[in-house]
Design a protein around this motif. Sequence first.
Motif, PDB file in Angstrom:
ATOM      1  N   ARG A 276     -72.000 -40.361 -64.977  1.00 32.23           N
ATOM      2  CA  ARG A 276     -71.193 -41.349 -64.252  1.00 32.23           C
ATOM      3  C   ARG A 276     -72.123 -42.458 -63.780  1.00 32.23           C
ATOM      4  O   ARG A 276     -73.027 -42.230 -62.985  1.00 32.23           O
TER       5      ARG A 276
ATOM      6  N   LYS B  77     -56.122 -41.681 -65.007  1.00 32.11           N
ATOM      7  CA  LYS B  77     -56.799 -40.385 -64.908  1.00 32.11           C
ATOM      8  C   LYS B  77     -55.952 -39.230 -65.439  1.00 32.11           C
ATOM      9  O   LYS B  77     -56.507 -38.192 -65.833  1.00 32.11           O
TER      10      LYS B  77
ATOM     11  N   ASP C  57     -59.921 -32.179 -68.837  1.00 34.08           N
ATOM     12  CA  ASP C  57     -60.491 -31.511 -67.662  1.00 34.08           C
ATOM     13  C   ASP C  57     -61.982 -31.767 -67.563  1.00 34.08           C
ATOM     14  O   ASP C  57     -62.521 -31.968 -66.461  1.00 34.08           O
TER      15      ASP C  57
ATOM     16  N   LYS D 286     -62.521 -35.237 -66.187  1.00 33.87           N
ATOM     17  CA  LYS D 286     -62.214 -35.286 -64.755  1.00 33.87           C
ATOM     18  C   LYS D 286     -63.369 -34.734 -63.932  1.00 33.87           C
ATOM     19  O   LYS D 286     -63.629 -35.205 -62.808  1.00 33.87           O
ATOM     20  N   GLU D 287     -64.075 -33.766 -64.469  1.00 29.05           N
ATOM     21  CA  GLU D 287     -65.221 -33.203 -63.758  1.00 29.05           C
ATOM     22  C   GLU D 287     -66.334 -34.238 -63.581  1.00 29.05           C
ATOM     23  O   GLU D 287     -67.094 -34.180 -62.615  1.00 29.05           O
TER      24      GLU D 287
ATOM     25  N   LEU E 136     -65.991 -37.176 -62.678  1.00 27.56           N
ATOM     26  CA  LEU E 136     -65.694 -37.975 -61.492  1.00 27.56           C
ATOM     27  C   LEU E 136     -66.338 -37.389 -60.234  1.00 27.56           C
ATOM     28  O   LEU E 136     -66.450 -38.082 -59.216  1.00 27.56           O
ATOM     29  N   ASN E 137     -66.753 -36.138 -60.302  1.00 28.27           N
ATOM     30  CA  ASN E 137     -67.397 -35.497 -59.159  1.00 28.27           C
ATOM     31  C   ASN E 137     -68.909 -35.696 -59.156  1.00 28.27           C
ATOM     32  O   ASN E 137     -69.579 -35.335 -58.181  1.00 28.27           O
ATOM     33  N   LEU E 138     -69.439 -36.260 -60.229  1.00 28.29           N
ATOM     34  CA  LEU E 138     -70.881 -36.496 -60.300  1.00 28.29           C
ATOM     35  C   LEU E 138     -71.282 -37.660 -59.407  1.00 28.29           C
ATOM     36  O   LEU E 138     -70.498 -38.576 -59.153  1.00 28.29           O
ATOM     37  N   GLU E 139     -72.505 -37.622 -58.947  1.00 30.50           N
ATOM     38  CA  GLU E 139     -73.037 -38.751 -58.194  1.00 30.50           C
ATOM     39  C   GLU E 139     -73.206 -39.946 -59.135  1.00 30.50           C
ATOM     40  O   GLU E 139     -73.637 -39.790 -60.282  1.00 30.50           O
TER      41      GLU E 139
END
Length: 438
Positions: free
Chosen positions: A274, A413, A418, A421-422, A424-427
Amino acid sequence: MMYDLDKKDLQKFAADFSKMQGTNVIARTVQQHGVVSPSQDNAVLANLGRTFSEELSTGKVTNQKKSGRCWLFATLNTLRHDFEQKYNVEDFQFSQNYNSFYDRLEKANKFYEKIIELRNKPDDEREYLTFLKWGDYDGGQWANAAALIQKYGLVPQYVMPETFSSNQTSEFNEVLNLKLKKDAAQIRKLAKNGTQELELRVFKLKKMSEVYKMLVYAFGQPPVSFDFEYRDKDKAYHLDQNLTPNAFFEKYVARDFEDYVCLTDAPDHEVGKRYGLEAQDYIYDAKHIEFLNVTTQELKDAAVAQLKDGEAVWFGCDVLQDMQREKGILAPEYFKKSELFGIDLELDKATRLATRQGEVSHAMTFTGVDIVDEKTTKWKVENSWSSKVGDEGYFIMSDKWFDEYMYEVIINKKYLTDQQKELLNLEIQDLKPWDSLA
């Protein structure tokens, strides 16, 4: 140690050329007709028919004329298609000029802020020189358009129509950037003489007021409120009075830009990361530029899913590569430049980006795709270069062109996998202002 060309080198080059068969015929052709025309292979057109298995209902194309506002036009095109369906109207346009006004105002603010931040850097420091060059031009990213709309709303085109300067931005760009660079030099001079940051921001606000005046001269005064009136396709008349631009957006459009993300195919960067581009964020409390770097096939799959659900897709690409403007063709197989010169001119996508031969030079909108035996073969593209080019302004993109020159798609989104979408949780990893995606 470096070596200069000598007479023997030149003699060998000439001898090598004279040994090649057919070179004089090819040379005469290129000299008379250039590179593009002789390299075109019309046999390829048999596979580029303008019928698509998935196609949205759209109307007349828009026209950005001689401006670099494709990113804004493409964003507003995706919104207007939904608007037309919802309110039973045709050929509706939002005012591109309205959002352009605030685009330039916000960019000027960002410029001054960065110059103040970097005021004590050396004159040849890379970041300072990058922002000095960046200045205040009319290019941008999808997230910039989303941020502008979130902050300032929208108005119909008739409320703030185009002007000479909004349609042809080069003259205004030149004088605005002249002013900004003059002010940048003054800020650095003040800083060297001991002027503190708070005083520099007072100076900045004075200069921003001057920028505002210049923008009004060039683009007009943005409306505070307006009456929205229209006739639908059934000839029914509608009137909604005294709307603010933000109220109009919330009532008639209400797009939640936080539902959307930019999928990027940049193989010179690590896949599955990301990335962010803070350098080109200039509205600090709204949508920010970020990319989820995935594969080419993932871009295709997401774009197809959104199109099948009836929603157009904003995309960023390198339109200057392998394009026939008049016919509206985007297809590398149509151009045989390597064959014409007898030289391998192919680059892979990662190398193209790394060497800056490739870039995101234009934004457009997908409004259709052809799928045969579960594979994409070609794409329908809504451009913003008027109806005088392509098929009434629509271009056709081969699937191979997508592979080579497509870099970004804006996707809801809900169409992500899936695994995507994961991400999106990365820094967010911020890219340098001079990155290949900048």
